[in-house]
Structures are given as structure tokens and as C-alpha cells.
Design a protein around this motif. Structure first.
Motif, mmCIF file in Angstrom:
data_model
loop_
_atom_site.group_PDB
_atom_site.id
_atom_site.type_symbol
_atom_site.label_atom_id
_atom_site.label_comp_id
_atom_site.label_asym_id
_atom_site.label_seq_id
_atom_site.Cartn_x
_atom_site.Cartn_y
_atom_site.Cartn_z
ATOM 1 N N ASP A 1 0.811 -1.210 0.000
ATOM 2 C CA ASP A 1 0.000 0.000 0.000
ATOM 3 C C ASP A 1 0.852 1.272 0.000
ATOM 4 O O ASP A 1 0.825 2.043 -0.957
ATOM 5 C CB ASP A 1 -0.943 0.013 1.213
ATOM 6 N N LEU A 2 1.613 1.503 1.052
ATOM 7 C CA LEU A 2 2.362 2.755 1.172
ATOM 8 C C LEU A 2 3.314 2.968 0.003
ATOM 9 O O LEU A 2 3.336 4.038 -0.623
ATOM 10 C CB LEU A 2 3.140 2.786 2.489
ATOM 11 N N LEU A 3 4.136 1.956 -0.305
ATOM 12 C CA LEU A 3 5.128 2.108 -1.361
ATOM 13 C C LEU A 3 4.491 2.281 -2.743
ATOM 14 O O LEU A 3 4.828 3.235 -3.466
ATOM 15 C CB LEU A 3 6.101 0.927 -1.357
ATOM 16 N N PRO A 4 3.568 1.400 -3.173
ATOM 17 C CA PRO A 4 3.001 1.592 -4.514
ATOM 18 C C PRO A 4 2.239 2.907 -4.669
ATOM 19 O O PRO A 4 2.303 3.553 -5.716
ATOM 20 C CB PRO A 4 2.069 0.382 -4.694
ATOM 21 N N ARG A 5 1.534 3.329 -3.634
ATOM 22 C CA ARG A 5 0.818 4.603 -3.726
ATOM 23 C C ARG A 5 1.800 5.769 -3.841
ATOM 24 O O ARG A 5 1.565 6.729 -4.581
ATOM 25 C CB ARG A 5 -0.089 4.788 -2.502
ATOM 26 N N ALA A 6 2.918 5.691 -3.109
ATOM 27 C CA ALA A 6 3.929 6.747 -3.183
ATOM 28 C C ALA A 6 4.563 6.790 -4.572
ATOM 29 O O ALA A 6 4.789 7.873 -5.133
ATOM 30 C CB ALA A 6 4.993 6.527 -2.116
ATOM 31 N N VAL A 7 4.854 5.624 -5.146
ATOM 32 C CA VAL A 7 5.464 5.578 -6.477
ATOM 33 C C VAL A 7 4.509 6.161 -7.521
ATOM 34 O O VAL A 7 4.914 6.940 -8.395
ATOM 35 C CB VAL A 7 5.864 4.139 -6.842
ATOM 36 N N MET A 8 3.236 5.803 -7.420
ATOM 37 C CA MET A 8 2.272 6.308 -8.398
ATOM 38 C C MET A 8 2.114 7.826 -8.282
ATOM 39 O O MET A 8 2.021 8.539 -9.287
ATOM 40 C CB MET A 8 0.928 5.599 -8.205
#
Length: 931
Positions: free
Chosen positions: A859-866
Motif C-alpha cells: 500500500d504505502l510504497l506503490p501509492r507513493a510511487v504512483m
């Protein structure tokens, strides 16, 4: 306009825009018009006998030397007075010009003007209800006039003269029945503006004309006739999709469009997917900026959609929705060999109810403050085919109760005359007969993804699809804004407070309304208001009591509420409040029963006021339902929270509750869609769509990426300084100081506009304060989110200023567009991770943990990357754009997850690690090369 009457169109420039503040006139201009023709112009500068502020000089373009040799007002006052005698005074905002001129005349002992005055602002608001702006320059530009020197009195007067003629033409073109209705209400307008309506009515009654064929009269209302909705316009030629590259190239040449290889591939992939009669997967499309995403899915959809097998396109932003409906689809309809019928799907709260408006109009007198609203709607009804209130700038949350009272409600009894032609019925018919339906994610989730949707959902394209998980969470979250009931109770007021609803009801002295009923309602509502406000203040104090509450930071504050650990007294108080709201509903309902029982015998004024009371009762019913769900429900996976904006706690206090079951229901409806296309420029992390697939519970997906045609290796550069900001170790004050130093070092050596992206409103405010105090950027326009205004307001300011620096968070990462070529430098202060302490984030992470997933990884990492990819996408929007990104967060290089961010960069864009001073030199050299 009255025949042979002389109209004096006046504009005045002054040292200030206030009445009674001893301001001075610096320019007077007048255009005299008779029978629609200009007969004379008068213009003069006026010496104000004082210095004029730089702001006024810049606004008007009037120089000190222009005024130094100009006459004093007392020397020309008699000329102006004589010029205006026997005329009708006209101005754009007559309340200022007319009063200010009389103030100046009085000061030099001249008699005041006592001539009729007309306001073109009010006239324009009534007669051109669909205009976006009533500022003189924007309004006249929309009508085809170019105002070259706005705020020069002569040029403004000439523009106002043009506007007056357009207003006269528009009023003269209206149906006689509409003009009669406008004249009856016109006394609500400023000064003698009503003359404009009555004189035109006299003239048209002497020379009546036939009703326009596009209009009809129902119950005294002139309306646009419903358009017959053909299921699909007859094909000029049988449509055959241009599958071959050569066919697309020929078509694009004919349409005047540039050919793009990646776009052609996207078109065929979408075409093949939609043609597949039994797909067992959802199709995920990641199209880089410039790859032609919108036309890439729109063209094949246009060829395949039919009324029997509709295609639904959903967007996140209104900007893209408007682009599709107003530009892209009409372009295909006009240029291709066939046409498709298109409908826009919105909730009923966007539309006017003819029955509700008719009742409101008939119960409104010319002395009511709402009469001018009725006049606007009467004109608009002769223009609109859709009945969408957003056409006249009224959104679902426009605060004035008038606009809520003319919308459809479940309890509204439609009048038989209007039922077959009402706009909601027209909307339903259009949705049923259209091949392509355009909507937004919020509407699709709230209405389309239900057991009985308003239209078929066999083929759905979700554009800006990376927002869809958040929209689902928002839809599954119940919100209660406390101030909404406070506002209603204060409008209800007391029998002693003038203009309050209770005062008006008591003043009517209607025999059907008993005095004891009003006393009881007043007593119940006043007790409720006092208890409601005390309860609200308790919750604000509760949130402020936590150790991490920082009152110096203006931002949204929020906390989760554990219903099981709430103090017993608070639970009792909340239950008592629910009972009090229900009692208020019951007592008020005793009065509104008269609307049904005594409908024919009630006076016009009584009906109007009781209808206002009924709207308040309906609202209170929704509040009691919300309170039950928020405080007395314990569904598994649900979470109640509280938030307010720290600058205005009492007016923004909101309770919310996430409902996991609602989310699951929506997701089940989504995955049941036969053809589901998700399109975005940011769907993947590490070239994988795993995050979006997991967030939307998509089991089987096919994922395709389409490259950008931009040459990022030549059009941009991205840097990370080797110096560390010590993000993980320093205290806030030290971090803010280091960050401000870096920003100053970069910006003092460039003239480019810059966007500085943050993740924390707290840090924005601290950096902004420090930069302002130091003064090293005083030659730049420094704007900060929630300090300098809203994101939309800041974007407008960027257009008007030079060397702008914007400090922004949240929507600035992707949702606020700046004018083309206005932005060439983006500084990213931190990687855009969500705060794990936010209640809804915690709720999401708890659900992931229960399934055995790592919340950071899933959650945290993929949302930050997007979000990072969206931030990178702020710069290069065309093949001519050039730009620099500077990332001040060393985690971009040094963290264990850095590859996720690095791999997300556009092809050809490589990170360069250099000392900050070198980065500044390289950046300036880059800008100089392409300047």
C-alpha cells in the motif's frame, strides 16, 4: 432600451474602491447612447491632489504625469453634471460609480444627481445566466468584444456600452411570457434597473411576435422543447473501424491529427478487447504522457458502441469529463462518417425540478431576496435542454437554500403538467437511448455500481483509473458536517430575530398556523442549537487535547474514534442529541403538514415559508440517520473518525465512518463488468499492475504499456543533491532550516517559475514563514497552499505574475494544471508517502494485515510511487516543453526501495547525483540553451 432615450454609460477610476472613505476620482469617462447608437464620448483624467498608490497606477495604467496636468474635479464637476442630466445612468456595478460620483459632487458643493440608474452586472447575471464570469473583460470577451485596456475608464465605458446593447438584444429576443414574468419580479434589482425590463415589455407588447419553434409554454413557463432522442443518428456511411496502420494514417490526415505509433497500438488493443465477446480478464492500460491515451481508447469505442450495448466512460476530474463531452466526442461526431448519441450521467442533485421551481417561483414576490434567482432561472429555462444547474454555476453544494429547494427530492410531488417533460425524465430517456455515456468516478461508484444501475454496465472505461480505489473508499465513507445543522437552526432563528424563518412565519399571522406551534418549535430548536454547539465544542476540545496537536499549524486535523472507549457521559449526550433532533423534526412537521392538508387555502407567502421549513426537516432526518451509523453501529471493519480544519474548527468539524461491507459490495459490482478497461498514465509500480489489481480485487488482468513520444533525455533532466537533508534524524526546526536553505539556493539563481512539492502542510507553512522572514526571495511571487489561497486560486495567480514560486502539497502533485509553458522547474522535497497515522490509512492497513499482506509493500510504497510519477508528469506536456526536476530526498538513492522510484522514471530520464551548486549551474545552462 426606451426609444429616443439618452443612456449615459459611465466608468470611473479612483484612488480606491470604497464609498465614504474620502477616495478621489482620477478618471471619468462617459459614452452617450441613443437608440442603440453611440452619439458622443467624454473622457478626462482628474487631478486627485494626492499621491496614487503603485497598485492603482499598475491596475489602471494611469501615470503620475497624466494626473499632474489634469483638471481638478471641482473645475469640471458642472460639466459632468450637465452632461448626465436627463439621461439614464448605466454602469457595470452601478452601486459604486453612481454613489461615488454623488459623493464627489457633494464634496464640491454640487447637487447630487437624481436620475435613474441601471446596473449591467445584475442585468448580465439575469440575462446571460450561463456565463463563467461577470467581470467586464471576461464577460464582453465571451460576447465577442476585445477590451484591450481594462481599468481605463474610457475603454471600460465603451465595453459597457457594447454590453448594454447585447443585453437589450437578449432581452428583446425572449418570449413575451418570460419578459412579463421578469418585469413582475424586476423591482428586486438595484436602483432603477427594473426600467430596463418594463420599457422593453412595453415595446414588445406593441409589436408581438410568434414564439420560437424551439420553445413551448407550460403553466406560464417558457421552456426549451425536449429533444427527440434518436438512438443513433443515421449513418452517412457504414462505419468500418480503421484497423490497418495505413487506414489510421489516412483517417488522421483527414481529421488533421498527428499520427503516433503507440497510439495506433493502443487503439487496436482496446478494439480487440471490446470485440471479445467473452473476455475473462480486465484490460489495464498505462499510457505515458503524450502517447494519446484519450483518443487511443475513444476512437475504437466510438466505432463499437450502440444503444443496445452501451459504452460508459468514467473520469476522475471534471476537466477531462468536460473535454470529452464538449470537445473530443463532438469532434468525432462532426468529422467521422457517422455519429453517436452521447449522454452525461450525473446525480439528480445537479438538476432543476420544474415542479419545485414552479412552486418556488409562484411563491416569490418582487421584494424577496430570491426574486433575482428566479429571474435567472426563468431566462435559463429558455436556453437549457439538460436542466443541469452547473450550466449556471450552481453545484450540488452551493450554499444558498434557494438552489436546494428547486432540486428534485424523493418527497417531491411532481405537478402533472411538468411530469412528462421534467429534466430528470429527459435525462433518463437520453441515458436509455445513448450509445456512449460519460460520467465521473464518484457518480459511477454511488449509482452505477449498484444492484439496479441507471444504465447497463457491460463496457466500462475508467480513465484516470489510479484514483478509483480512493473514490471507492470515499463512497464507502459516511460524512456528517456538524455545521450543516447549526446553519439550519440559525436560519430558523427566533420569533424576535428579523429575517429568520420563525420571525417571518409569526409575522404572516396566518390563521392556519397556531401561535403555540411556533412557540414550541422555537423552544425546541433553541435548546437543540445550544446543546448541539456544546457537543461540537466538546469534540473539538477532545481532539485538541492530544499531545501531537500543534495549534500553530493550519491544516486538517483528524483522529480515529474508538466507540468502545468513549466516556459514558458522551455516549449519553449523543443519544440525547439524536432524540432532540427527532423531537425538532416532529414539532416542525406539525406545521409542514399544512402543505398537504391546507394546500388550496394557504396564502402564497405561507406556502413559500413552509416549503423552506420542509427542506430543513428533510435535512434533519438525514442527520439522525448519520448519527445512528456513526456512533451506534459496530460493523466489522468499520471505523469512525473526526476531523476539522484548524483555522475554522467549528465550521468544518466533520465525523466520518468507513464501511467495509459497502466497499466489498462496490468491488463485487465492479469485477462483474464484462468489459472493464482501466486507463491512466500511472498504473504500475516496477512495471507491474499488482497494486491497482489488489486494490480493486481484480483477479485476472492483462496489462499493456504505451511509451511517450517525448524525448526525455533531451527535454528534461532530474537531479538528486549529494548533500543530505537529514530527514530521518533531524528535528523539525533543523529540517525546515536545511530545506529552506536548499530552496533559496536554487531559486535565487533562476528566473524560472517553480513548483515546490511537499507532503506536509505543516512543513509548507514553516518553510513559507522562514522564506518570507529571510526576504531573499523578495523579488519573486511566493505562494503557499492554504496561506495564499486554494489550489485553484493559486493557479490563476500564476497566470498574472512573473517569477512565481508555489509551495504545494496534495492536489499539486497532479490535480492543479498550470498554463502552458508557465512551469519549468519542479522541486520535490520528499517522496510522497501517505502518513500511516491517518485513520483511513490505518483502516486500510489493518485490512491488509488481516489478509497477511505487508502494508508498506502492498500500500504505502506503490501509492507513493504512483504519486511520484504524477509529480514527474507535471513538467513535460508537449514536444516543445523543457524542464528540470530536483529531488531533495536522498531516499530516492539510498533506501532499500529506491529502485521502485528510479524504475518509474520516463524512458531516457536518468538521475544525476551532483553537489547542489553544480545542479544549479547545470540547470541554468540547460535553460539558457533552450531559452
Amino acid at each position: 432600451m426606451k426609444k429616443d432615450q439618452l443612456y449615459a454609460i459611465v466608468d470611473i477610476e479612483a484612488t480606491g474602491a470604497s464609498i465614504g472613505k474620502d477616495e478621489r476620482m482620477i478618471q471619468f469617462a462617459c459614452v452617450l447612447m441613443k437608440n442603440g447608437e453611440v452619439v458622443e464620448e467624454f473622457d478626462t483624467y482628474i487631478n486627485p491632489s494626492r499621491k496614487v498608490s503603485p497598485a492603482i497606477r499598475q491596475l489602471t495604467g494611469i501615470r503620475a504625469k497624466d494626473l499632474a496636468t489634469a483638471p481638478y474635479f471641482e473645475d469640471i464637476a458642472h460639466i459632468i453634471h450637465n452632461l448626465l442630466e436627463d439621461t439614464i445612468f448605466v454602469a457595470h456595478n452601478v452601486g459604486f460609480d453612481y454613489q461615488f460620483l454623488n459623493e464627489c459632487l457633494t464634496r464640491v458643493t454640487m447637487p447630487k444627481l437624481c436620475i435613474p440608474a441601471i446596473d449591467t452586472v445584475e442585468l448580465a447575471q439575469i440575462l446571460f445566466p450561463q456565463e463563467d464570469s461577470y467581470q467586464l473583460k471576461e464577460l464582453t470577451a465571451s460576447l465577442g468584444y476585445v477590451l484591450k485596456n481594462a481599468h481605463n475608464a474610457l475603454f471600460d465605458a465603451q465595453a459597457t456600452a457594447f454590453l448594454l446593447k447585447q443585453l437589450d438584444n437578449k432581452l428583446s429576443s425572449l418570449p413575451l411570457v418570460t419578459l412579463e414574468s421578469l418585469s413582475e419580479l424586476a423591482d428586486c434589482t438595484t436602483a432603477q434597473t427594473a426600467l430596463f425590463f418594463t420599457e422593453t415589455l412595453k415595446r414588445l407588447k406593441d409589436n408581438p411576435r410568434d414564439l420560437d419553434d424551439s420553445l413551448m409554454i407550460v403553466n406560464g413557463l417558457a421552456l426549451k422543447k425536449p429533444q427527440s432522442e434518436s438512438s443513433q443518428i443515421t449513418h452517412r456511411n457504414l462505419p468500418v473501424y480503421p484497423y490497418k496502420k495505413s487506414d489510421k494514417e489516412a483517417l488522421f490526415k483527414k481529421l488533421g491529427l498527428n499520427s503516433r505509433v503507440s497510439q495506433f497500438s493502443l487503439m487496436n488493443d482496446v478494439f480487440n478487447y471490446l470485440k471479445n465477446s467473452q473476455p475473462d480478464f480486465s484490460f489495464l492500460v498505462e499510457a505515458a504522457p503524450g502517447s494519446g491515451k484519450t483518443f487511443g481508447y475513444l476512437l475504437p469505442a466510438f466505432y463499437l458502441a450502440t444503444p443496445e450495448d452501451k459504452l460508459v466512460i468514467s473520469t476522475y476530474t471534471k476537466v477531462l469529463q468536460k473535454q470529452l463531452v464538449d470537445e473530443s466526442l463532438p469532434f468525432f461526431n462532426s468529422q467521422l462518417e457517422f455519429s453517436q448519441s452521447v449522454a452525461l450521467a450525473k446525480s439528480p442533485s445537479h438538476y432543476v425540478s420544474l415542479s419545485a421551481f414552479y412552486r418556488k417561483w409562484k411563491n416569490t414576490s418582487e421584494t424577496d431576496t430570491e426574486a433575482q434567482f428566479c429571474m435567472r432561472v426563468l431566462v435559463w429555462l429558455t436556453e437549457t435542454s439538460e436542466g443541469d444547474l452547473e450550466e449556471i454555476g450552481v453545484g450540488p453544494k452551493t450554499p444558498h437554500p434557494f438552489w436546494q429547494e428547486i432540486k428534485p427530492t424523493p418527497k417531491l410531488h411532481p405537478l402533472p403538467e411538468f411530469e412528462p417533460i421534467d429534466f430528470i425524465k429527459r435525462r433518463e430517456e437520453k441515458l436509455a437511448s445513448s450509445s456512449i455515456i460519460v460520467t465521473n468516478h464518484a457518480y459511477l461508484v454511488a449509482n452505477g455500481l449498484k444492484e439496479q444501475p441507471p444504465f447497463e454496465l457491460n463496457n466500462v472505461i475508467l480513465d484516470e483509473a489510479h484514483h478509483f480505489p480512493d473514490v471507492i473508499e470515499q463512497s464507502a465513507t459516511l460524512n456528517l458536517r456538524v455545521s450543516s445543522l447549526t446553519r439550519d437552526l440559525k436560519r430558523l432563528g427566533t420569533s424576535e430575530k428579523e429575517e429568520s424563518l420563525l420571525f417571518v412565519l409569526a409575522d404572516l399571522k396566518d390563521s392556519k398556523i397556531k401561535e403555540y406551534q411556533l412557540h414550541t418549535l422555537e423552544s425546541v430548536s433553541q435548546v437543540l442549537l445550544e446543546e448541539w454547539e456544546e457537543w461540537s465544542l466538546y469534540w473539538i476540545s477532545w481532539l485538541m487535547s492530544f499531545n501531537d496537536y500543534d495549534k500553530s499549524v493550519i491544516e486538517w486535523k483528524e483522529k480515529p474514534i474508538d466507540l468502545n472507549t468513549l466516556p459514558m457521559q458522551l455516549k449519553k449526550d449523543t443519544r440525547r442529541l439524536v432524540a432532540a433532533v427527532n423531537e425538532y423534526r416532529y414539532v416542525a412537521g406539525q406545521l409542514t403538514q399544512l402543505l398537504d392538508a391546507e394546500q388550496d387555502t394557504l396564502s402564497k407567502d405561507t406556502r413559500r415559508e413552509l416549503m423552506r421549513l420542509q427542506v430543513m426537516i428533510d435535512h434533519a432526518e438525514g442527520i439522525t440517520e448519520a448519527m445512528q451509523a456513526l456512533f451506534f453501529s459496530n460493523e466489522k471493519g468499520s471505523q469512525t473518525g473526526i476531523r476539522f480544519y484548524s483555522k475554522n474548527p467549528t465550521s468544518t468539524l466533520t465525523f466520518y465512518r468507513f464501511n467495509q461491507e459497502s466497499k466489498v459490495t462496490i468491488l463485487n459490482q465492479l469485477i462483474a463488468v464484462k468489459h472493464l478497461v482501466l486507463a491512466s498514465s500511472t498504473l504500475s509500480v516496477n512495471n507491474s499492475p499488482a497494486y491497482i489489481s489488489q486494490a480493486l480485487s481484480l483477479k485476472n488482468v492483462e496489462f499493456s504499456q504505451y511509451d511517450s513520444p517525448y524525448q526525455f533525455s533531451q527535454q528534461g533532466r532530474i537531479f538528486v543533491p549529494v548533500e543530505s537533508s537529514e530527514i530521518n534524524h533531524s528535528k523539525k526546526a533543523a529540517y525546515v532550516s536545511v530545506l529552506a536553505n536548499q530552496i533559496e539556493q536554487i531559486l535565487t539563481q533562476t528566473n524560472e517559475n517553480a513548483l515546490v512539492l511537499f507532503r506536509s502542510q505543516e512543513i509548507i507553512q514553516a518553510v513559507y514563514t522562514l522564506l518570507k522572514r529571510r526576504g531573499r526571495l523578495k523579488n519573486k511571487t511566493l505562494l503557499a497552499q492554504n496561506i495564499s489561497g486554494t489550489p485553484v486560486k493559486i493557479a490563476k495567480q500564476v497566470k498574472k505574475s512573473d517569477q512565481v514560486v508555489v509551495l504545494g502539497a496534495d492536489s499539486f502533485w497532479e490535480g492543479v494544471d498550470f498554463p502552458e509553458d508557465e512551469l519549468r522547474l519542479v522541486i520535490l522535497t520528499r517522496l510522497p508517502f501517505d502518513s500511516p497515522d491517518m485513520p483511513l490509512v490505518k483502516n486500510r492497513h489493518r485490512a491488509l494485515s488481516e489478509k497477511g499482506f505487508n502494508p508498506f509493500v502492498h500500500d504505502l510504497l506503490p501509492r507513493a510511487v504512483m504519486r511520484f510519477k504524477q509529480g514527474i508528469g507535471r513538467l513535460i506536456r508537449s514536444e516543445k516543453d523543457r524542464g528540470i526536476w530536483i529531488v531533495l530526498d536522498r531516499r530516492m538513492i539510498e533506501s532499500s526501495y529506491s529502485s521502485a522510484f528510479i524504475d518509474s522514471l520516463p524512458k531516457g530520464l536518468k538521475i544525476e547525483e551532483l553537489p547542489l551548486e553544480r545542479i544549479i549551474e547545470e540547470s541554468q545552462s540547460f535553460f539558457d540553451t533552450y531559452s
